[in-house]
Design an enzyme around this catalytic site. Structure first.
Site, PDB file in Angstrom:
ATOM      1  N   GLU A   5       0.864  -1.193   0.000  1.00  0.00           N
ATOM      2  CA  GLU A   5       0.000   0.000   0.000  1.00  0.00           C
ATOM      3  C   GLU A   5       0.898   1.239   0.000  1.00  0.00           C
ATOM      4  O   GLU A   5       1.801   1.361   0.806  1.00  0.00           O
ATOM      5  CB  GLU A   5      -0.931  -0.021   1.222  1.00  0.00           C
ATOM      6  CG  GLU A   5      -1.729   1.246   1.452  1.00  0.00           C
ATOM      7  CD  GLU A   5      -2.562   1.703   0.251  1.00  0.00           C
ATOM      8  OE1 GLU A   5      -3.449   0.968  -0.193  1.00  0.00           O
ATOM      9  OE2 GLU A   5      -2.300   2.828  -0.251  1.00  0.00           O
ATOM     10  N   LYS A   6       0.589   2.151  -0.933  1.00  0.00           N
ATOM     11  CA  LYS A   6       1.437   3.338  -1.058  1.00  0.00           C
ATOM     12  C   LYS A   6       0.994   4.462  -0.130  1.00  0.00           C
ATOM     13  O   LYS A   6       1.695   5.450   0.035  1.00  0.00           O
ATOM     14  CB  LYS A   6       1.456   3.829  -2.509  1.00  0.00           C
ATOM     15  CG  LYS A   6       0.121   4.357  -3.030  1.00  0.00           C
ATOM     16  CD  LYS A   6       0.283   4.804  -4.470  1.00  0.00           C
ATOM     17  CE  LYS A   6      -1.038   5.203  -5.104  1.00  0.00           C
ATOM     18  NZ  LYS A   6      -1.709   6.351  -4.498  1.00  0.00           N
ATOM     19  N   GLY A  28      -7.145   1.033   3.940  1.00  0.00           N
ATOM     20  CA  GLY A  28      -8.540   1.496   3.915  1.00  0.00           C
ATOM     21  C   GLY A  28      -8.906   2.130   2.585  1.00  0.00           C
ATOM     22  O   GLY A  28     -10.073   2.238   2.235  1.00  0.00           O
ATOM     23  N   THR A  60      -9.585   4.474  -0.776  1.00  0.00           N
ATOM     24  CA  THR A  60     -10.470   5.613  -1.014  1.00  0.00           C
ATOM     25  C   THR A  60     -11.614   5.590  -0.016  1.00  0.00           C
ATOM     26  O   THR A  60     -11.983   6.609   0.579  1.00  0.00           O
ATOM     27  CB  THR A  60     -11.054   5.528  -2.447  1.00  0.00           C
ATOM     28  OG1 THR A  60      -9.979   5.485  -3.369  1.00  0.00           O
ATOM     29  CG2 THR A  60     -11.962   6.704  -2.748  1.00  0.00           C
ATOM     30  N   GLY A  93     -24.445  15.242 -11.065  1.00  0.00           N
ATOM     31  CA  GLY A  93     -25.537  14.929 -10.133  1.00  0.00           C
ATOM     32  C   GLY A  93     -25.646  13.434  -9.896  1.00  0.00           C
ATOM     33  O   GLY A  93     -26.747  12.903  -9.751  1.00  0.00           O
ATOM     34  N   GLY A  94     -24.496  12.759  -9.847  1.00  0.00           N
ATOM     35  CA  GLY A  94     -24.489  11.338  -9.482  1.00  0.00           C
ATOM     36  C   GLY A  94     -24.523  11.211  -7.961  1.00  0.00           C
ATOM     37  O   GLY A  94     -24.811  12.185  -7.247  1.00  0.00           O
ATOM     38  N   VAL A  95     -24.201  10.023  -7.474  1.00  0.00           N
ATOM     39  CA  VAL A  95     -24.304   9.776  -6.025  1.00  0.00           C
ATOM     40  C   VAL A  95     -23.404  10.743  -5.244  1.00  0.00           C
ATOM     41  O   VAL A  95     -23.840  11.385  -4.287  1.00  0.00           O
ATOM     42  CB  VAL A  95     -23.934   8.313  -5.699  1.00  0.00           C
ATOM     43  CG1 VAL A  95     -23.947   8.091  -4.199  1.00  0.00           C
ATOM     44  CG2 VAL A  95     -24.903   7.360  -6.379  1.00  0.00           C
ATOM     45  N   ALA A 113     -17.755   0.096  -2.315  1.00  0.00           N
ATOM     46  CA  ALA A 113     -16.832  -0.562  -1.398  1.00  0.00           C
ATOM     47  C   ALA A 113     -17.233  -2.018  -1.149  1.00  0.00           C
ATOM     48  O   ALA A 113     -16.382  -2.912  -1.144  1.00  0.00           O
ATOM     49  CB  ALA A 113     -16.795   0.206  -0.083  1.00  0.00           C
ATOM     50  N   HIS A 135     -43.031  -3.872  15.797  1.00  0.00           N
ATOM     51  CA  HIS A 135     -43.730  -2.591  15.762  1.00  0.00           C
ATOM     52  C   HIS A 135     -43.300  -1.735  16.954  1.00  0.00           C
ATOM     53  O   HIS A 135     -43.098  -2.283  18.046  1.00  0.00           O
ATOM     54  CB  HIS A 135     -45.241  -2.854  15.853  1.00  0.00           C
ATOM     55  CG  HIS A 135     -46.054  -1.590  15.935  1.00  0.00           C
ATOM     56  ND1 HIS A 135     -46.238  -0.777  14.836  1.00  0.00           N
ATOM     57  CD2 HIS A 135     -46.680  -0.995  16.979  1.00  0.00           C
ATOM     58  CE1 HIS A 135     -46.982   0.268  15.206  1.00  0.00           C
ATOM     59  NE2 HIS A 135     -47.256   0.157  16.500  1.00  0.00           N
TER      60      HIS A 135
HETATM   61  C1  LIG Z   1     -16.568  10.747  -1.986  1.00  0.00           C
HETATM   62  C2  LIG Z   1     -16.825   9.272  -2.110  1.00  0.00           C
HETATM   63  C3  LIG Z   1     -17.813   8.675  -1.371  1.00  0.00           C
HETATM   64  C4  LIG Z   1     -18.044   7.308  -1.471  1.00  0.00           C
HETATM   65  N1  LIG Z   1     -19.026   6.746  -0.723  1.00  0.00           N
HETATM   66  C5  LIG Z   1     -19.273   5.433  -0.806  1.00  0.00           C
HETATM   67  C6  LIG Z   1     -20.252   4.817  -0.006  1.00  0.00           C
HETATM   68  O1  LIG Z   1     -20.910   5.466   0.824  1.00  0.00           O
HETATM   69  N2  LIG Z   1     -20.452   3.479  -0.135  1.00  0.00           N
HETATM   70  C7  LIG Z   1     -19.736   2.728  -1.024  1.00  0.00           C
HETATM   71  O2  LIG Z   1     -19.949   1.516  -1.112  1.00  0.00           O
HETATM   72  N3  LIG Z   1     -18.786   3.282  -1.813  1.00  0.00           N
HETATM   73  C8  LIG Z   1     -18.534   4.612  -1.717  1.00  0.00           C
HETATM   74  N4  LIG Z   1     -17.539   5.165  -2.478  1.00  0.00           N
HETATM   75  C9  LIG Z   1     -16.795   4.293  -3.419  1.00  0.00           C
HETATM   76  C10 LIG Z   1     -15.721   3.484  -2.680  1.00  0.00           C
HETATM   77  O3  LIG Z   1     -14.864   4.361  -1.999  1.00  0.00           O
HETATM   78  C11 LIG Z   1     -14.940   2.638  -3.669  1.00  0.00           C
HETATM   79  O4  LIG Z   1     -15.829   1.869  -4.428  1.00  0.00           O
HETATM   80  C12 LIG Z   1     -13.970   1.703  -2.956  1.00  0.00           C
HETATM   81  O5  LIG Z   1     -13.059   2.423  -2.171  1.00  0.00           O
HETATM   82  C13 LIG Z   1     -13.196   0.842  -3.972  1.00  0.00           C
HETATM   83  O6  LIG Z   1     -12.344  -0.005  -3.282  1.00  0.00           O
HETATM   84  P1  LIG Z   1     -10.990  -0.568  -3.961  1.00  0.00           P
HETATM   85  O7  LIG Z   1     -10.371  -1.438  -2.934  1.00  0.00           O
HETATM   86  O8  LIG Z   1     -11.301  -1.130  -5.282  1.00  0.00           O
HETATM   87  O9  LIG Z   1     -10.066   0.718  -4.233  1.00  0.00           O
HETATM   88  P2  LIG Z   1      -9.596   1.914  -3.309  1.00  0.00           P
HETATM   89  O10 LIG Z   1     -10.428   2.059  -2.107  1.00  0.00           O
HETATM   90  O11 LIG Z   1      -9.473   3.077  -4.220  1.00  0.00           O
HETATM   91  O12 LIG Z   1      -8.161   1.444  -2.799  1.00  0.00           O
HETATM   92  C14 LIG Z   1      -7.089   1.317  -3.669  1.00  0.00           C
HETATM   93  C15 LIG Z   1      -5.804   1.411  -2.861  1.00  0.00           C
HETATM   94  O13 LIG Z   1      -4.706   1.053  -3.692  1.00  0.00           O
HETATM   95  C16 LIG Z   1      -3.593   1.875  -3.389  1.00  0.00           C
HETATM   96  N5  LIG Z   1      -2.709   1.833  -4.558  1.00  0.00           N
HETATM   97  C17 LIG Z   1      -2.980   2.251  -5.823  1.00  0.00           C
HETATM   98  N6  LIG Z   1      -1.957   1.976  -6.640  1.00  0.00           N
HETATM   99  C18 LIG Z   1      -1.007   1.391  -5.876  1.00  0.00           C
HETATM  100  C19 LIG Z   1       0.288   0.869  -6.152  1.00  0.00           C
HETATM  101  N7  LIG Z   1       0.798   0.874  -7.394  1.00  0.00           N
HETATM  102  N8  LIG Z   1       1.008   0.350  -5.127  1.00  0.00           N
HETATM  103  C20 LIG Z   1       0.510   0.319  -3.870  1.00  0.00           C
HETATM  104  N9  LIG Z   1      -0.721   0.796  -3.557  1.00  0.00           N
HETATM  105  C21 LIG Z   1      -1.463   1.309  -4.554  1.00  0.00           C
HETATM  106  C22 LIG Z   1      -4.228   3.234  -3.109  1.00  0.00           C
HETATM  107  O14 LIG Z   1      -3.370   4.047  -2.333  1.00  0.00           O
HETATM  108  C23 LIG Z   1      -5.510   2.828  -2.357  1.00  0.00           C
HETATM  109  O15 LIG Z   1      -5.279   2.798  -0.969  1.00  0.00           O
HETATM  110  C24 LIG Z   1     -17.263   6.524  -2.368  1.00  0.00           C
HETATM  111  C25 LIG Z   1     -16.241   7.121  -3.120  1.00  0.00           C
HETATM  112  C26 LIG Z   1     -16.012   8.473  -2.984  1.00  0.00           C
HETATM  113  C27 LIG Z   1     -14.906   9.094  -3.784  1.00  0.00           C
END
Ligand SMILES: Cc1cc2nc3c(=O)[nH]c(=O)nc-3n(C[C@H](O)[C@H](O)[C@H](O)COP(=O)(O)OP(=O)(O)OC[C@H]3O[C@@H](n4cnc5c(N)ncnc54)[C@H](O)[C@@H]3O)c2cc1C
Length: 461
Positions: A31-32, A36, A38, A173-175, A311, A434
């Site tokens: 992890e860079k 946790g 995004t 106007g997405g989520v 997520a 209820h």
């Molecule tokens: C504002 C916002 C609100 C959101 N709200 C919700 C919500 O309420 N409910 C929901 O289900 N989803 C929500 N989401 C979407 C959700 O955050 C993502 O769908 C989810 O985080 C995707 O998970 P992931 O593991 O695929 O990637 P990510 O969570 O993006 O994690 C990827 C990780 O990989 C690391 N990485 C990338 N490249 C490298 C590399 N080369 N070497 C080492 N590490 C690397 C990054 O640093 C990051 O930590 C929201 C997104 C945003 C932006």
């Protein structure tokens, strides 16, 4: 040699690493940034921390309904930010503890692929039998003149600002756009949402979206659909957003402009091309039913492969990918993916929308129940919205759409029903306590057969 190295510690990657360890694999996770991803650091959790601040402010401003009064209500954005950061830090540390407890080796740094089974992190080569890419996504910046001006920000930066914008224009106007609109509106900003498509909230049920439009207007949020932003300019202290709307030009001054026009896969620096890992035309990594890319031994899950960018989907894909590596037969059920919008009121859905049922030529019936007739919702002062249930000709529940209080919590029951293809009778035969919000779901299911007990007969409505 490790059995598996996971690249990226978001909900796709870290959950996959834990599951792989449970299945007996020797796992490392690269992890860079902070574990946790995004979701925890810049997405789900920070926005929901702010959502709760907004909910408290709305309750305080509506106290008269409860015959209570509070004077001098003030809101402190830097304080709210500190609270959010504290929650994030606590959860990040929880994930670190979990990974340690499961003996997942965490390697800090940015990984790039060298060959199947070989990675480079900080100049050091590490090897594994299998690699799992879970590098997620980043905000997409639309090609609009002026997007690089100071004050034009993505969700990442908006979550870090300490200054409440008086006027916030949201492009998209997405989520994400609608959640920020509701939150910052409750904080006290004046909000304009500009959406190029004919509707906000893209693929959600049309009736729910139309109702939501009414509630957004009632909150004082200005929404322009079918409106394409042409440019952003700086005029002295102000930003000015110019768009082409359905009825002509739309021009709005702004202190801050939020770009919420979608997200794109994050694959920069991974070296996909040199290994010949195929991506689609939007840059999402292509995988097969085992989440394996075109290169044997290299897998990918989560936002980086597209599909529902959520997520819980990333986590489920991570679990399924490593279970299938271990020879278990488990699949992601993409027909029963719940999705939530943390707006006021909340929206949550699972299964087919009415439009999808129509497009597939399904013979369906609809049941509805308004929260205005649900005792618990009224006691909470949250009578807006409804539950809408779609069932096929065999009375199998194929879609549930909730607009109203705690929709995100209420959708769980609907998720079990849709995923297991349960029937109307299965829900009706389940006693619902209820007074609860869940009774609105029960009544909407009953309404499919015209037997909702707390609605007038359909003919008299
Ligand atoms: C504002 C916002 C609100 C959101 N709200 C919700 C919500 O309420 N409910 C929901 O289900 N989803 C929500 N989401 C979407 C959700 O955050 C993502 O769908 C989810 O985080 C995707 O998970 P992931 O593991 O695929 O990637 P990510 O969570 O993006 O994690 C990827 C990780 O990989 C690391 N990485 C990338 N490249 C490298 C590399 N080369 N070497 C080492 N590490 C690397 C990054 O640093 C990051 O930590 C929201 C997104 C945003 C932006």
């Amino acid at each position: 040699m490790k059995d598996l190295i996971v690249i990226g510690g978001g909900p796709g990657g870290y959950v996959a690493a834990i599951r792989a360890s449970q299945l007996g694999m020797d796992v490392a996770l690269v992890e860079k940034d902070a574990p946790g991803g995004t979701c925890l650091n810049r997405g789900c959790i920070p926005t929901k921390a702010y959502f709760q601040n907004a909910a408290v402010l709305r309750t305080l401003s509506g106290l008269s309904e409860f015959n209570a009064r509070a004077e001098n209500i003030a809101f402190d954005l830097p304080g709210a930010r500190e609270r959010k950061d504290w929650i994030v830090a606590k959860l990040v540390s929880g994930i670190r503890d979990l990974l340690k407890g499961y003996r997942v080796e965490v390697i800090a740094g940015e990984a790039s692929l060298v060959a199947p089974g070989r990675l480079l992190v900080g100049g050091e080569e590490i090897v594994a039998r299998r690699l799992l890419i879970a590098t997620g996504s980043e905000p997409a910046v639309p090609p609009i003149p002026g997007v690089d001006l100071p004050g034009v920000v993505t969700s990442d930066a908006l979550l870090e600002t300490d200054t409440l914008p008086e006027r916030l224009v949201i492009i998209g106007g997405g989520v994400i756009g609608i959640e920020f609109a509701c939150i910052f509106n409750a904080f006290g900003s004046r909000i304009t949402v500009l959406e190029a498509m004919p509707d906000i909230l893209g693929a959600m049920d049309g009736e729910i979206v139309r109702r939501m439009g009414v509630y957004l207007k009632k909150q004082g949020i200005e929404v322009h659909t079918g409106t394409v932003v042409e440019r952003i300019e700086r005029e002295g202290e102000d930003l000015r957003v110019t768009a082409r709307g359905k009825k002509g030009p739309v021009e709005r001054p702004a202190d801050l402009v939020l770009l919420a026009a979608g997200r794109k896969p994050f694959t920069r620096g991974l070296g996909l091309e040199q290994l010949g890992i195929a991506c689609d035309d939007r840059g999402f990594i292509k995988v097969d039913g085992n989440y394996e890319t075109g290169v044997p031994g290299i897998y990918a899950v989560g936002d980086v492969i597209g599909g529902p960018m959520l997520a819980h989907v990333a986590s489920e894909e991570g679990i399924v990918a490593v279970e299938r590596m271990a020879g278990l037969d488990h699949r992601v059920n993409y027909d029963a993916v719940p999705s939530c919008v943390f707006s006021f009121p909340e929206i949550a859905a699972v299964g087919l929308t009415q439009e999808e049922a129509q497009a597939r030529g399904i013979d369906f019936r609809v049941g509805k129940f308004p929260f205005a007739a649900n005792g618990k919702a009224l006691t909470m002062g949250e009578g807006d919205g409804m539950v809408k249930v779609i069932a096929d000709a065999d009375d199998t529940v194929i879609g549930v759409h909730i607009l109203g209080p705690h929709a995100g919590d209420l959708i769980q029951e609907a998720g079990v029903v849709v995923r297991n293809r349960l029937k109307v009778a299965d829900v009706i035969g389940t006693i619902h306590p209820h007074p609860t919000l869940g009774e609105a779901f029960l009544e909407a299911v009953m309404d499919v057969q015209g037997r909702s007990l707390h609605s007038l007969p359909k003919a008299r409505r």
